[in-house]
Enzyme design. Structure first.
Site, PDB file in Angstrom:
ATOM      1  N   ASN A 170       0.856  -1.192   0.000  1.00 32.49           N
ATOM      2  CA  ASN A 170       0.000   0.000   0.000  1.00 32.49           C
ATOM      3  C   ASN A 170       0.891   1.241   0.000  1.00 32.49           C
ATOM      4  O   ASN A 170       1.870   1.297   0.759  1.00 32.49           O
ATOM      5  CB  ASN A 170      -0.872   0.006   1.266  1.00 32.49           C
ATOM      6  CG  ASN A 170      -1.590   1.336   1.472  1.00 32.49           C
ATOM      7  OD1 ASN A 170      -2.557   1.640   0.788  1.00 32.49           O
ATOM      8  ND2 ASN A 170      -1.104   2.153   2.411  1.00 32.49           N
ATOM      9  N   GLU A 171       0.556   2.191  -0.826  1.00 31.63           N
ATOM     10  CA  GLU A 171       1.309   3.455  -0.899  1.00 31.63           C
ATOM     11  C   GLU A 171       2.817   3.198  -0.797  1.00 31.63           C
ATOM     12  O   GLU A 171       3.513   3.709   0.098  1.00 31.63           O
ATOM     13  CB  GLU A 171       0.814   4.452   0.170  1.00 31.63           C
ATOM     14  CG  GLU A 171      -0.630   4.851  -0.091  1.00 31.63           C
ATOM     15  CD  GLU A 171      -1.146   6.054   0.708  1.00 31.63           C
ATOM     16  OE1 GLU A 171      -0.458   6.528   1.624  1.00 31.63           O
ATOM     17  OE2 GLU A 171      -2.256   6.519   0.384  1.00 31.63           O
TER      18      GLU A 171
ATOM     19  N   GLU B  83      -8.516   4.176  -2.417  1.00 33.16           N
ATOM     20  CA  GLU B  83      -8.742   5.114  -1.310  1.00 33.16           C
ATOM     21  C   GLU B  83      -9.212   6.442  -1.891  1.00 33.16           C
ATOM     22  O   GLU B  83      -8.522   7.023  -2.737  1.00 33.16           O
ATOM     23  CB  GLU B  83      -7.471   5.328  -0.478  1.00 33.16           C
ATOM     24  CG  GLU B  83      -7.134   4.138   0.397  1.00 33.16           C
ATOM     25  CD  GLU B  83      -5.957   4.371   1.334  1.00 33.16           C
ATOM     26  OE1 GLU B  83      -5.762   5.511   1.792  1.00 33.16           O
ATOM     27  OE2 GLU B  83      -5.228   3.389   1.588  1.00 33.16           O
TER      28      GLU B  83
ATOM     29  N   TYR C 191      -7.451  11.922  -2.211  1.00 35.31           N
ATOM     30  CA  TYR C 191      -8.343  12.462  -1.178  1.00 35.31           C
ATOM     31  C   TYR C 191      -8.699  13.908  -1.509  1.00 35.31           C
ATOM     32  O   TYR C 191      -7.886  14.639  -2.093  1.00 35.31           O
ATOM     33  CB  TYR C 191      -7.652  12.421   0.192  1.00 35.31           C
ATOM     34  CG  TYR C 191      -7.598  11.031   0.786  1.00 35.31           C
ATOM     35  CD1 TYR C 191      -8.696  10.493   1.431  1.00 35.31           C
ATOM     36  CD2 TYR C 191      -6.440  10.256   0.694  1.00 35.31           C
ATOM     37  CE1 TYR C 191      -8.659   9.210   1.983  1.00 35.31           C
ATOM     38  CE2 TYR C 191      -6.391   8.970   1.238  1.00 35.31           C
ATOM     39  CZ  TYR C 191      -7.507   8.454   1.882  1.00 35.31           C
ATOM     40  OH  TYR C 191      -7.473   7.198   2.419  1.00 35.31           O
TER      41      TYR C 191
END
Ligand code: AHR
Length: 511
Positions: free
Chosen positions: A192-193, A316, A261
């Site tokens: 992840n990331e 996300e 985001y």
């Protein structure tokens, strides 16, 4: 006859000239399926997402639960028909060693949750508990493997433990822990990331790491093969996508994860409830950026993969604000207002319209963290405005995307501009669903929708609106923001006329 025709033409012209927004839907030209997986969710060991949110422990007598999993939360999410749930992170995933979370609970090691508040993680919610949750929800699990601090062997063992039907050390261990049959999990994230909390890697390094891990996440452990999702770019880092597409063979990689985001400024976010219209407009501008970002990554992917074998997975997304005053800053607990409903409605329209490449997405995060659909406080639970948007959009799950041409005005506030109306449309089981969002905080938007390629006979609808942008549900007043039936849309000669109130979401069903 001639007179009647003339009046119809005059009426048509009047309607169209008064509408600030006109939309043409080609109901018979649908080509792509809107994957239900676009409506996925995300659950991390972060704050009260897992502990208190999903899981309260088997011995809890105050909060109704089934093997420790909250019944109220499960019921609410079943209503949404959530297609998949991502776990255990997020940043937490690259610190998570799955063997800590299996076997007798008293023997499970207690660790520090280094990313989120430095709290003790007792590992009482592990692989079996998560997969039990997914079975209770009737949803597909999406597991994020530890690449940052784990090993190839560890991740390979996890796949074998979960998916292998035959005799092997890992399937024997699973049986010892009470699960005879494998779960057959299809969706796996490979880190992840990786560009940040997942190891601060350069993409040139990560591609080789991915290739190695993916090779040993052996498809033989699952009958239908597994779907491996590479840790993809942040926002519009197109170079990251370019290198993944160039250097990873497609038989190893089925999807690329991307995170975006809607945050005003990472160093100066806004209050989740006490925000100005200016802050609203900036947040919406950031959310609308999703369209540009997806378009950019899709263009890169198209060059290497015109047949669109690799999916773009927005694993996300959502609004990110200051935590609620007095709460742990590491727990990312925020309220959810009409602003969030606007983000959700617009973003889901963007995903739907990119259905050809975007085939999965995960709102961050399901319960008590960031743009949650559910908030809990001990035994209390409330549904947020975002929950209701997800509910209103359910008809789009696995429906056929209908191309929509839209001409709309701009909503501008203090130099921040977003098209005022957002739309997506789909057909399923003979019904046309049209989801509309009026982002404008002050003006109602008259909209004309011209439906072509379908004999529209009836129309019904639902609306989510409120008196204030900041309106939200609380434990004391849980029904402040809730959808109601909407009969303000009129159907005449294949045209729909509807006026969308300021900051509202309207979903129409046309038959
Ligand atoms: O969703 C919260 C965090 O945001 C996740 O753990 C991480 O992947 C992202 O930076």
């Amino acid at each position: 006859m001639k007179k009647a025709l003339t009046s119809a033409v005059v009426l048509f012209l009047l309607i169209n000239l008064s509408a600030q927004t006109s939309i043409i839907l080609h109901a018979d030209e649908g080509k792509y399926t809107i994957s239900r997986h676009i409506y996925g969710h995300f659950s991390e060991h972060l704050g009260h997402c897992i502990y208190g949110g999903f899981y309260v422990g088997e011995n809890n007598t105050l909060i109704p639960n089934h093997r420790g999993i909250r019944t109220d939360v499960v019921e609410a999410l079943k209503e949404l028909e959530i297609p998949n749930l991502r776990w255990p992170g997020g940043c937490f995933a690259d610190t998570y060693h799955w063997k800590d979370g299996i076997g007798p609970k008293e023997d499970r090691p207690k660790i520090v949750n280094t990313w989120w508040g430095g709290v003790t993680e007792d590992n009482s919610f592990g692989t079996h508990e998560f997969l039990d949750l997914c079975e209770q929800l009737g949803t597909e699990p999406f597991l994020s493997g530890n690449v940052g601090s784990g090993t190839v062997q560890e991740l390979s063992d996890w796949v074998q433990y979960i998916n292998f039907d035959g005799e092997s050390p890992m399937s024997a261990l699973r049986k010892e822990n009470g699960r005879e049959k494998p779960w057959k999990v299809r969706y796996w994230g490979v880190g992840n990331e990786a560009w940040g909390c997942g190891g601060n890697m350069r993409v040139e390094h990560y591609v080789d790491v991915f290739r190695k891990y993916a090779t040993f996440m052996n498809a033989r452990w699952g009958e239908e093969g597994i779907f491996r999702i590479a840790s993809g770019p942040s926002d519009d880092n197109y170079h990251w996508t370019e290198v993944l597409m160039r250097d990873i063979p497609f038989n190893l990689m089925q999807g690329i994860g991307m995170h975006h985001y809607s945050v005003i400024d990472w160093n100066k976010k806004s209050s989740a409830t006490g925000f100005s219209e200016d802050e609203y407009a900036i947040t919406m501008e950031k959310a609308y950026d999703m369209d540009r970002i997806i378009t950019g990554h899709s263009a890169v992917m198209d060059r290497y993969d015109p047949q669109k074998r690799v999916a773009l997975v927005v694993d996300e997304w959502g609004g990110w604000y200051d935590v609620e005053p007095g709460t742990n800053p590491g727990f990312l607990f925020q309220q959810n207002t009409m602003r969030d409903a606007m983000i959700a409605g617009m973003t889901l329209n963007i995903f739907n319209n990119h259905a050809e490449r975007v085939r999965m997405a995960n709102l961050a995060q399901t319960v008590n963290v960031l743009q949650a659909v559910i908030l809990t406080d001990e035994e209390k639970m409330l549904l947020t405005p975002t929950y209701y948007v997800m509910d209103m959009y359910k008809a789009h799950h696995d429906a056929t995307l209908i191309p929509a041409n839209i001409h709309t005005v701009d909503y501008t506030m203090d130099g921040h501009t977003v098209p005022a109306v957002s739309v997506s449309a789909s057909t399923k089981d003979g019904a046309l669903t049209v989801s509309l969002v009026n982002i404008d905080a002050r003006s109602a938007q008259p909209v004309n929708i011209d439906i072509r390629g379908m004999q529209a006979k009836s129309i019904t609808g639902q609306i989510l609106k409120a008196d204030q942008l900041q309106a939200h549900n609380t434990f004391d007043h849980p029904d402040v923001v809730k959808p109601v039936d909407f009969n303000g849309a009129k159907l005449m000669h294949g045209q729909i006329q509807v006026t969308l109130p300021p900051f509202s979401v309207v979903v129409l069903q046309v038959k």
